[in-house]
Enzyme design. Structure first.
Site, mmCIF file in Angstrom:
data_model
loop_
_atom_site.group_PDB
_atom_site.id
_atom_site.type_symbol
_atom_site.label_atom_id
_atom_site.label_comp_id
_atom_site.label_asym_id
_atom_site.label_seq_id
_atom_site.Cartn_x
_atom_site.Cartn_y
_atom_site.Cartn_z
ATOM 1 N N GLY A 113 0.721 -1.163 -0.054
ATOM 2 C CA GLY A 113 0.076 0.097 -0.121
ATOM 3 C C GLY A 113 0.882 1.160 0.012
ATOM 4 N N ASP A 161 -1.373 6.981 -7.011
ATOM 5 C CA ASP A 161 -0.073 6.546 -6.849
ATOM 6 C C ASP A 161 0.765 7.250 -7.839
ATOM 7 O OD1 ASP A 161 -1.626 5.256 -5.246
ATOM 8 O OD2 ASP A 161 -0.562 3.349 -5.563
HETATM 9 O O1 PMV Z 1 -3.165 -0.240 -1.122
HETATM 10 P P1 PMV Z 1 -3.039 0.383 -2.371
HETATM 11 O O2 PMV Z 1 -1.922 1.426 -2.267
HETATM 12 O O3 PMV Z 1 -3.273 -0.207 -3.587
HETATM 13 O O4 PMV Z 1 -4.275 1.558 -2.305
HETATM 14 C C1 PMV Z 1 -5.517 1.211 -2.634
HETATM 15 C C2 PMV Z 1 -6.637 2.396 -2.385
HETATM 16 C C3 PMV Z 1 -8.172 1.979 -2.794
HETATM 17 O O5 PMV Z 1 -8.904 3.256 -2.390
HETATM 18 C C4 PMV Z 1 -8.595 0.901 -1.922
HETATM 19 C C5 PMV Z 1 -8.259 1.960 -4.089
HETATM 20 C C6 PMV Z 1 -8.022 3.041 -4.983
HETATM 21 O O6 PMV Z 1 -7.905 2.779 -6.329
HETATM 22 O O7 PMV Z 1 -8.105 4.055 -4.657
#
Ligand code: PMV
Length: 350
Positions: A113, A161
């Site tokens: 994450g 991201d």
């Molecule tokens: O855990 P990560 O970094 O893949 O974050 C996912 C974030 C979510 O809100 C759950 C999904 C999204 O696409 O925003």
């Protein structure tokens, strides 16, 4: 010529999962970085060297005096799938044709994450574009290139991201749009990553781990559909939390911010994305003097060992004490700062 592109990790402070349904989320860059170095190679083609990615390692079978690689290279290569796709994308879109050595060094754990995939995509594309004379300083274009690579690998990807890896700082995400926030201060955070699962994991589970975010987002969708009236209230509360958190940060109100993190954690728990391992780490941080603590990103799945990351907000001067307490669980713990710098490209003659 040697080009080095360095990009930060990301952390979602507020609003993950609810952002999928158009609510606001706040993300920031951490001073934990991934570097991609591109240099000349006489033979043509691409040689890739990946060094020191935390939570990714080759498992060895120690027989007699010789170490035999146990994990097959097909599995290991999944860790670098974003780099392979980035190369393919640049060949197709911009006509690059190899003759380079690519060296990747990262302090960002995988599948935790913290945006390791986006970081790898952004840094690879930036370094290769600069090497091949395609870099015009356009961060928007770079972000879009990297987002296209993420979508090609994952099927779908939020823009969060790649935005953080490219721009650094803070971003607000709302309805799929990214807005940079320039007036928020850097704060200390302690991160605790549960990443014990990759060693000894079987091939099917490795695939599941890669698809963890997708699975968790699907689970939340099922809960939303089953209890749509209740979900709408929770999602509105999450949206209000993000707004209040931005105001608290602006006013340097850290105890208010911590309290909002604890509330956000409760909402994430209500979605079913907080397995025991992550929940225990949050509670431990809260009981060890953190002003607030919560899961960040998608969360975790009990069947995958609860792999994921917790962020905790230390009170003034207490970062190291808090990190020691959180480290007792066996989590990979780091003292970090938000609002880190985005992409930095350096060129060195060799
Ligand atoms: O855990 P990560 O970094 O893949 O974050 C996912 C974030 C979510 O809100 C759950 C999904 C999204 O696409 O925003």
């Amino acid at each position: 010529m040697r080009i080095i592109a360095s990009v930060p990790a990301k952390v979602i402070l507020f609003g993950e999962h609810f952002v999928v349904y158009g609510k606001r989320a706040l993300a920031t860059a951490l001073n934990l970085r991934l570097n991609v170095e591109v240099s000349d190679r006489a033979e043509g083609g691409y040689q890739l060297n990946v060094e020191n990615i935390p939570s990714f390692g080759l498992q060895m079978e120690l027989t007699g005096t010789k170490a035999q690689p146990f994990i097959d290279y097909e599995q290991a290569s999944r860790a670098i799938v974003y780099i392979r796709y980035a190369i393919r994308y640049l060949e197709r879109m911009y006509g690059i044709d190899g003759g380079v050595v690519i060296r990747v060094r990262s302090d960002i754990p995988l599948s935790a994450g913290l945006g390791s995939s986006a970081a790898a995509s952004v840094a690879t594309i930036a370094a290769l574009k600069r090497y091949f004379g395609l870099w015009n300083g356009d961060l928007e274009e770079l972000r879009e290139d990297a987002h296209n690579v993420e979508k090609a690998v994952q099927g779908s990807a939020s823009p969060t991201d790649t935005a953080i890896s490219t721009y650094g700082g803070y971003v607000l995400i709302e309805g799929g749009e990214v807005e940079r926030l320039y007036d928020l201060p850097a704060i200390d955070l302690v991160t605790g990553t549960i990443c014990s699962i990759p060693l000894g994991i079987g091939p099917e589970q490795l695939d599941e781990l890669r698809l963890k975010t997708r699975k968790l987002v699907e689970n939340v969708k099922a809960r939303k559909e089953a209890f749509s009236g209740v979900f709408e209230h929770i999602a509105s509360a999450a949206d209000a939390l993000t707004e209040e958190a931005i105001a608290a940060l602006r006013h340097h109100d850290l105890s208010g911010l911590g309290c909002l993190m604890n509330i956000n954690q409760g909402l994430l728990d209500s979605l079913g994305v907080v397995p025991r391992q992550l929940s225990e780490l949050v509670k431990l941080a809260q009981e060890s003097g953190a002003l607030g603590a919560k899961v960040t990103g998608a969360g975790g799945l009990a069947e995958l060992g609860g792999t994921g990351t917790v962020i905790a907000l230390p009170s003034a001067g207490q970062s190291y004490k808090l990190a020691i307490a959180m480290g007792l669980t066996g989590a990979l713990v780091r003292n970090l700062k938000t609002n880190a710098e985005g992409l930095v490209i350096e060129e060195e003659p060799v």
